[in-house]
Design an enzyme around this catalytic site. Structure first.
Site, PDB file in Angstrom:
ATOM      1  N   ASP A  43     -10.960   1.576  -2.976  1.00  0.00           N
ATOM      2  CA  ASP A  43     -11.432   1.254  -1.637  1.00  0.00           C
ATOM      3  C   ASP A  43     -12.959   1.181  -1.620  1.00  0.00           C
ATOM      4  OD1 ASP A  43      -9.015   0.996  -0.464  1.00  0.00           O
ATOM      5  OD2 ASP A  43      -8.997   2.964   0.494  1.00  0.00           O
ATOM      6  N   ASP A  59       0.833  -1.200   0.000  1.00  0.00           N
ATOM      7  CA  ASP A  59       0.000   0.000   0.000  1.00  0.00           C
ATOM      8  C   ASP A  59       0.872   1.256   0.000  1.00  0.00           C
ATOM      9  OD1 ASP A  59      -2.332   1.502   0.125  1.00  0.00           O
ATOM     10  OD2 ASP A  59      -3.161   0.385   1.815  1.00  0.00           O
TER      11      ASP A  59
HETATM   12  C1  GLA Z   1      -5.717   1.820   2.370  1.00  0.00           C
HETATM   13  C2  GLA Z   1      -6.115   0.716   1.411  1.00  0.00           C
HETATM   14  C3  GLA Z   1      -7.174  -0.155   2.047  1.00  0.00           C
HETATM   15  C4  GLA Z   1      -6.678  -0.720   3.348  1.00  0.00           C
HETATM   16  C5  GLA Z   1      -6.228   0.418   4.254  1.00  0.00           C
HETATM   17  C6  GLA Z   1      -5.553  -0.118   5.479  1.00  0.00           C
HETATM   18  O1  GLA Z   1      -6.737   2.732   2.521  1.00  0.00           O
HETATM   19  O2  GLA Z   1      -6.552   1.239   0.211  1.00  0.00           O
HETATM   20  O3  GLA Z   1      -7.534  -1.206   1.182  1.00  0.00           O
HETATM   21  O4  GLA Z   1      -5.621  -1.614   3.115  1.00  0.00           O
HETATM   22  O5  GLA Z   1      -5.320   1.290   3.608  1.00  0.00           O
HETATM   23  O6  GLA Z   1      -5.178   0.897   6.320  1.00  0.00           O
END
Ligand code: GLA
Length: 724
Positions: A532, A462
């Protein structure tokens, strides 16, 4: 390569007449012309022409004769590819052809044209890499000089292409967090259109580095000439298309020049990222298929391997990870027929714990209060249950509340002597990847995890912060403007090291959702997290947009809870599966919160997906009814390369009384073949009347099928198998 018309390569310097250089792929050709000491020009890019047809192309009057790499200075170019400042302060260059070369590898040929300034020992090597079996040409430039003092590169495009058209439209993607990859199609009028990203880290949230130009007016899926382009660079970019007047648009793409002057030393080579271009004479659909095939073969990690069906813990437990819950989820995804479990954020941190999103990034040690035995018992449980194990990391980042930052406060991106800019949680900081020590650290994060847990099969990588507080305490004062570029070169170094040591590791590119859907990074990643936002209705639009440039196997698409956590919308499980099954299927919810009936449904749809996975993940995409056309439905299908199998998807997006929707006419099938249709994703519901029937490919493509879509969020997933 056969169509390389350079008859007198060795004798180039003494040639009097301009030579033709025909660079071809199976269905496309790029024609250049040049002679030593004169400029190199691009004449034509379009349908493949044979060497015997070059005269016809030139006689037709459709050639553009534009400089292949226009430099600022001597000829009028409103949008130059190259702008420099020479050591004596001069700004003008006059590039002429110096020499040519050709190199072939497995399935490709690289044609190189070395250009040289008329006065100074300043050079540009232009590369055009053409594939034998893929309709994509990759352009890139290498810039170097033999002057005593550095040359400042102010602008240095990856490639330039003239587009001959009077009414071109552009298709590109736009969006934001939770709404990535929306398709935008608009006419290109006179003037300059710029698609740019200056985030520094996440370069595909708001805009994308890929475009398509429909040269015959409004974009159509099956008709019209289309030029597609993808800039393969994970950092800031600038895509410019300019129309002065007349019948030509000038297209350039490269690293964005803002705050990015590059001081090029004598002998050093500045290599631009690649600009991959494709041409389709059959609309945007074929252009997408060209990109997908190219990506799977060359620009996506493990593009030939099936993707596992996974459960990710994020929307199921968020940061409240613990051993019991993780083991429960492992058992549940195994029982549903899944193949991989991924523990998301929340598992790490000792001195500073990751109970909120404002601490512990950088401290990649399991939180023993949550996971007393660390990761090993989870990997062990996964093995026992017959599934693989994966983990979330965000290795380019730290928090002010972290042991890493306490030890290395100088490792962050920040201009010397100032307060840094903070990201997520008010404490997040970006590590300065221009610094080789930081690169070692980031490589070490993965290396340690893999050493301590060799069974780790998957990493969700990420990146949730922009490159803000621009400045590096590693780079010298007179090289601060290298940071945007040096950051990404540092990241690429790390990724290359990881891939060299762990070639089989599956890695997802995530960046606050879909912030890193880009071909600069995807050669090192197996897939990207589309968004997300897991709301299945909104995903139809987002996945449709991404499908213009990215293959389905790269798009992670997860079934999540209802009501949806981002939109609050309630959508039936069948529709949620139907949307996720059109890409790389996964789940992102707490299976223990599902009813027995829902679990049965999930089990059966996961089993169904396994039967269509090869076609969905490796087949050719045909977009049938666009969600953006306001018909209240959307439909797409995938067809296996031998056209023996296909999978069809239809979604009802609106719900009205007495609603009308079109019959679904298919595409890409063998007209002479007969196909048996089987409805999937039913979980016990009644199949549509077409199920178990046999139709000819011709009938399915010309008349199509009328499908019942009576309830709200109705959907259909049909498998087609050739019967004769
Ligand atoms: C980001 C990612 C999510 C998740 C969060 C975890 O927002 O896009 O999918 O993994 O971080 O903190």
């Amino acid at each position: 390569m056969k169509k390389w018309l350079l008859a007198l390569v060795a004798a180039l310097p003494s040639l009097a007449l301009a030579d033709d250089f025909l660079i071809s792929t199976p269905r496309t050709s790029l024609l250049l012309e040049g002679e030593p000491g004169q400029s190199l020009r691009i004449l034509y890019y379009g349908d493949r022409v044979g060497s015997g047809e070059v005269g016809q192309v030139k006689a037709s009057g459709v050639c553009s004769y534009s400089e292949a790499y226009p430099a600022f200075g001597f000829s009028y170019n409103p949008e130059p590819a190259l702008a420099v400042e020479l050591p004596d302060g001069q700004l003008s260059l006059q590039l002429v052809l110096d020499s040519t070369a050709r190199q072939s590898g497995d399935g490709w040929t690289d044609y190189t044209f070395t250009l040289r300034d008329r006065k100074e020992p300043f050079y540009v090597k232009l590369h055009y890499k053409a594939y034998d079996r893929l309709d994509v040409i990759e352009m890139r430039a290498e810039v170097f000089h033999r002057l005593k003092r550095p040359v400042v590169l102010r602008q240095c495009a990856s490639g330039y292409l003239p587009l001959r058209s009077t009414e071109a439209w552009i298709s590109h993607l736009y969006g934001n967090w939770g709404n990535e990859g929306r398709l935008q199609q608009e006419p290109l009028t006179t003037g300059l259109k710029v698609i740019q990203n200056r985030d520094g880290v996440r370069n595909s949230h708001t805009r994308h580095a890929e475009v398509m130009f429909s040269l015959d007016g409004r974009p159509q899926e099956r008709q019209g000439r289309v030029v597609g382009a993808a800039l393969c660079w994970g950092g800031n970019y600038s895509l410019r298309v300019n129309k002065e007047s007349g019948r030509q648009y000038d297209f350039l793409a490269g690293i964005d020049p803002l705050a990015a002057d590059y001081h090029l030393e004598r002998g050093e080579v500045f290599a631009t990222p690649e600009l991959a271009v494709t041409y389709s004479g059959e609309g945007t659909g074929q252009a997408s298929r060209n990109f997908h095939r190219w990506a799977r073969a060359t620009h996506l990690a493990h593009g030939d391997r099936p993707r596992d069906i996974l459960l990710n813990s994020w929307e199921g437990v968020y940061l409240a990870v613990d051993e019991a819950k993780m083991k429960g989820m492992i058992q549940d995804i195994a029982a549903l027929g899944g193949e991989l479990f991924v523990m998301d954020d929340g598992w790490f941190g000792r001195k500073y714990r990751r109970d909120r999103d404002n601490a512990a990034l950088g401290d990649w040690e399991p939180d023993t209060a949550k996971l007393p035995g660390g990761i090993a018992p989870l990997a062990g449980e996964a093995k026992r249950c017959g599934v693989k194990f994966g983990i979330w990391i965000e290795p380019e980042m730290t928090n002010t509340k972290s042991e890493l930052f306490e030890v290395h406060p100088d490792w962050i991106v920040c201009p010397g002597g100032r307060q840094p800019s903070y990201g997520r949680g008010g404490t997040q900081l970006l590590l300065d990847l221009s610094n080789p020590e930081v690169q070692d650290f980031v490589f070490g994060v993965v290396d340690r995890l893999k050493t301590e847990c060799p069974d780790l099969a998957y990493i969700k990588w990420d990146a949730n912060m922009s490159l803000v507080g621009y400045g590096s305490s590693y780079l010298p004062a007179d090289r601060q403007s290298h940071l945007f570029t040096a950051y990404h070169r540092g990241l690429l170094n790390v990724l290359k090291r990881i891939r060299a040591k762990y070639p089989d590791l599956v890695i997802q590119a995530c960046a606050s959702g879909g912030g890193r859907a880009n071909y600069g990074l995807l050669p090192y990643f197996d897939e990207f997290w589309v968004s997300d936002n897991t709301d299945a209705l909104q995903r139809v639009y987002m996945q449709w947009g991404h499908s213009y440039f990215f293959p389905s196997m790269a798009m992670a698409s997860h079934v999540s809870a209802s009501p949806n956590h981002q939109t609050g919308r309630r959508i039936p499980l069948r529709f949620r599966f139907a949307v996720a099954m059109s890409a790389r299927l996964g789940m992102e919810m707490q299976p223990r919160d599902m009813s027995e009936g829902e679990r049965d449904f999930a089990r059966s749809s996961i089993a169904d997906y396994k039967t269509i996975r090869p076609v969905v993940q490796q087949g050719d995409l045909y977009r049938l009814v666009s969600p953006y056309d306001g018909k209240g439905v959307a439909s797409l299908m995938y067809v296996s390369p031998d056209r023996g199998q296909a999978v069809f998807f239809a979604y009802k997006l609106e719900h009205f009384v007495a609603q009308e929707w079109p019959d679904f006419r298919m595409d890409g099938l063998d007209p002479g073949a007969r196909y048996r249709v089987t409805e999937l994703n039913l979980g016990g519901a009644r199949a549509a009347g077409v199920s178990c029937q046999v139709f000819t490919g011709r009938f399915l493509m010309e008349s199509g099928l009328s499908l019942p879509l009576s309830g709200e969020y109705a959907s259909h997933v049909l498998r087609l198998e050739r019967v004769d």
